[in-house]
Design a protein around this motif. Structure first.
Motif, short mmCIF file in Angstrom:
data_model
loop_
_atom_site.label_atom_id
_atom_site.label_comp_id
_atom_site.label_asym_id
_atom_site.label_seq_id
_atom_site.Cartn_x
_atom_site.Cartn_y
_atom_site.Cartn_z
N ALA A 81 45.43 44.30 68.74
CA ALA A 81 46.18 43.86 67.55
C ALA A 81 45.49 44.43 66.31
CB ALA A 81 46.20 42.33 67.48
N GLU A 82 46.10 44.19 65.15
CA GLU A 82 45.58 44.58 63.82
C GLU A 82 45.92 46.05 63.55
OE1 GLU A 82 44.26 42.01 61.86
OE2 GLU A 82 44.57 43.51 60.33
N SER A 83 46.82 46.25 62.58
CA SER A 83 47.33 47.61 62.30
C SER A 83 46.24 48.67 62.18
CB SER A 83 48.10 47.64 60.98
OG SER A 83 48.93 46.56 60.83
N GLY A 84 45.20 48.37 61.39
CA GLY A 84 44.17 49.39 61.16
C GLY A 84 43.46 49.76 62.45
N GLY B 224 49.84 36.01 68.03
CA GLY B 224 51.30 36.16 67.97
C GLY B 224 51.78 36.89 66.73
N LYS B 225 50.97 37.83 66.23
CA LYS B 225 51.36 38.61 65.04
C LYS B 225 51.69 40.03 65.49
CE LYS B 225 49.75 35.40 62.16
NZ LYS B 225 50.71 34.48 61.58
N SER B 226 52.41 40.71 64.66
CA SER B 226 52.78 42.08 64.97
C SER B 226 52.17 43.00 63.91
CB SER B 226 54.31 42.17 64.96
OG SER B 226 54.72 43.45 65.28
N PRO B 227 51.65 44.17 64.25
CA PRO B 227 51.79 44.82 65.55
C PRO B 227 50.74 44.38 66.57
CG PRO B 227 50.63 46.28 64.03
CD PRO B 227 51.02 45.05 63.25
N ALA C 90 44.21 48.69 52.45
CA ALA C 90 45.62 48.30 52.61
C ALA C 90 45.74 46.83 53.02
CB ALA C 90 46.31 49.22 53.62
N GLU C 91 45.07 46.45 54.08
CA GLU C 91 45.20 45.07 54.55
C GLU C 91 44.17 44.15 53.88
OE1 GLU C 91 47.46 43.54 56.52
OE2 GLU C 91 48.58 45.41 56.58
N GLY C 92 42.99 44.71 53.51
CA GLY C 92 41.92 43.87 53.00
C GLY C 92 42.05 43.53 51.53
N MET D 163 61.06 32.83 59.33
CA MET D 163 60.66 34.24 59.30
C MET D 163 59.42 34.53 60.17
SD MET D 163 63.18 35.13 57.69
CE MET D 163 63.03 36.90 57.72
N LEU D 164 58.99 33.54 60.93
CA LEU D 164 57.82 33.75 61.80
C LEU D 164 58.23 34.49 63.07
CD1 LEU D 164 56.06 30.29 61.43
CD2 LEU D 164 55.45 32.45 60.33
N ALA D 165 57.21 35.03 63.75
CA ALA D 165 57.46 35.73 65.01
C ALA D 165 57.78 34.69 66.09
CB ALA D 165 56.21 36.52 65.39
N PRO D 166 58.51 35.09 67.14
CA PRO D 166 58.82 34.13 68.21
C PRO D 166 57.57 33.81 69.03
CG PRO D 166 59.59 36.32 68.82
CD PRO D 166 59.08 36.42 67.40
N SER E 133 58.67 44.49 59.89
CA SER E 133 57.25 44.14 59.84
C SER E 133 56.34 45.37 59.86
CB SER E 133 56.90 43.25 61.04
OG SER E 133 56.61 44.05 62.16
N ARG E 134 55.06 45.05 59.80
CA ARG E 134 54.03 46.08 59.80
C ARG E 134 54.05 46.97 61.04
NH1 ARG E 134 51.87 41.63 57.17
NH2 ARG E 134 50.05 41.94 55.82
N SER E 135 54.63 46.50 62.12
CA SER E 135 54.61 47.33 63.33
C SER E 135 55.45 48.59 63.18
CB SER E 135 55.01 46.53 64.57
OG SER E 135 56.19 45.82 64.33
N1 LIG Z 1 46.49 42.25 59.12
C1 LIG Z 1 47.40 42.15 60.23
C2 LIG Z 1 48.59 41.29 59.80
C3 LIG Z 1 49.54 40.97 60.93
C4 LIG Z 1 50.72 40.15 60.43
O1 LIG Z 1 50.58 39.19 59.66
N2 LIG Z 1 51.93 40.55 60.82
C5 LIG Z 1 53.13 39.87 60.38
C6 LIG Z 1 54.27 40.88 60.34
S1 LIG Z 1 54.30 41.94 58.95
C7 LIG Z 1 53.60 38.85 61.40
O2 LIG Z 1 53.42 39.03 62.58
N3 LIG Z 1 54.27 37.81 60.89
C8 LIG Z 1 54.93 36.83 61.72
C9 LIG Z 1 54.15 35.55 61.90
O3 LIG Z 1 53.14 35.35 61.21
O4 LIG Z 1 54.58 34.75 62.73
C10 LIG Z 1 47.83 43.56 60.64
O5 LIG Z 1 47.77 44.46 59.79
O6 LIG Z 1 48.17 43.79 61.80
#
Ligand SMILES: N[C@@H](CCC(=O)N[C@@H](CS)C(=O)NCC(=O)O)C(=O)O
Length: 223
Positions: free
Chosen positions: A64-67, A51-54, A101-103, A38-41, A10-12
């Motif tokens: 949260a949010e990579s940028g 619940g998204k990474s990073p 990148a993300e937008g 394929m979702l996060a736990p 993932s993005r993290s």
């Molecule tokens: N724009 C957000 C996107 C975060 C995102 O969607 N991360 C994905 C990983 S690449 C994620 O956590 N996916 C698992 C899920 O949605 O459960 C960022 O750059 O941090």
């Protein structure tokens, strides 16, 4: 201590790489994607409601949010490294790519992932031809032309300098690495995109990138 809540593949991975470039100590807490969805736990929602990474925690801070994470870490721990000086043309380019990148480029790449999956998802046999037709239309009329538009644009932009913000490597290159790696996995980087291919080769050769891979575990982007 900085804790990176790291989801596999993932993005993290970008955040681990940034911290390795900066030489800042951190801990990695690993989370594994559900193999079917394929979702996060759900445990990642205990850290941040989406619940998204990073996501990182640093003392009382949860971010949260990579940028935003990259901006925070370079601002707090970078001592001016990996960010072009304010007021320079490079700094404007840095800002641009950090948001782009993300937008801008990730949305069509995400759509491609989703519609590719629609085509192959289990479904009753009589629905399949319709689902395939809708997915195929969305891909050929919107998603694929947009991916090509972005790839050609980035290829042309890398004709101006070695790295996205200028001739110095910056955190914008770390942010931009994910869409390019996702594009390589999902759409392939054709021989007509030699600069994008060369960019990824340069990225993968950085010792900090290698160290981050060792910390984050296997990194194979979804396709
Ligand atoms: N724009 C957000 C996107 C975060 C995102 O969607 N991360 C994905 C990983 S690449 C994620 O956590 N996916 C698992 C899920 O949605 O459960 C960022 O750059 O941090």
């Amino acid at each position: 201590m900085i804790v990176v809540h790291h989801l596999n593949n993932s993005r993290s991975q970008r955040v681990l790489w940034l911290l390795e470039e900066l030489g800042v100590p951190y801990e990695v807490k690993r989370y594994e994607r559900n193999l079917e969805t394929m979702l996060a736990p759900p445990s990642l929602r205990a850290v941040h409601p989406l619940g998204k990474s990073p996501v990182i925690t640093d003392g009382d801070l949860t971010l949260a949010e990579s940028g935003a994470i990259i901006e925070y870490l370079t601002g707090r721990y970078g001592g001016g490294r990996l960010v072009p000086a304010a007021g320079t043309p490079e700094h404007l380019r840095y800002l641009y790519w950090m948001h782009y990148a993300e937008g801008s480029v990730m949305p069509p790449l995400l759509l491609k992932l989703v519609f590719d999956r629609v085509e192959t998802a289990p479904m009753p046999f009589f629905v399949r031809p319709i689902a395939k037709q809708i997915a195929g239309r969305a891909k050929s009329s919107f998603i694929e032309p947009n991916i090509k538009l972005h790839l050609d644009y980035m290829e042309a932009e890398l004709g101006k300098s070695t790295w996205f913000a200028g001739n110095e490597f910056s955190a914008a290159d770390i942010q931009m690495s994910f869409p390019l790696e996702a594009a390589a996995a999902r759409a392939g980087l054709s021989p007509t995109l030699p600069r994008l291919t060369a960019f990824l080769t340069l990225v993968h050769a950085r010792p900090a990138y290698e160290r981050a891979l060792a910390k984050g575990g296997p990194y194979e982007l979804l396709r």
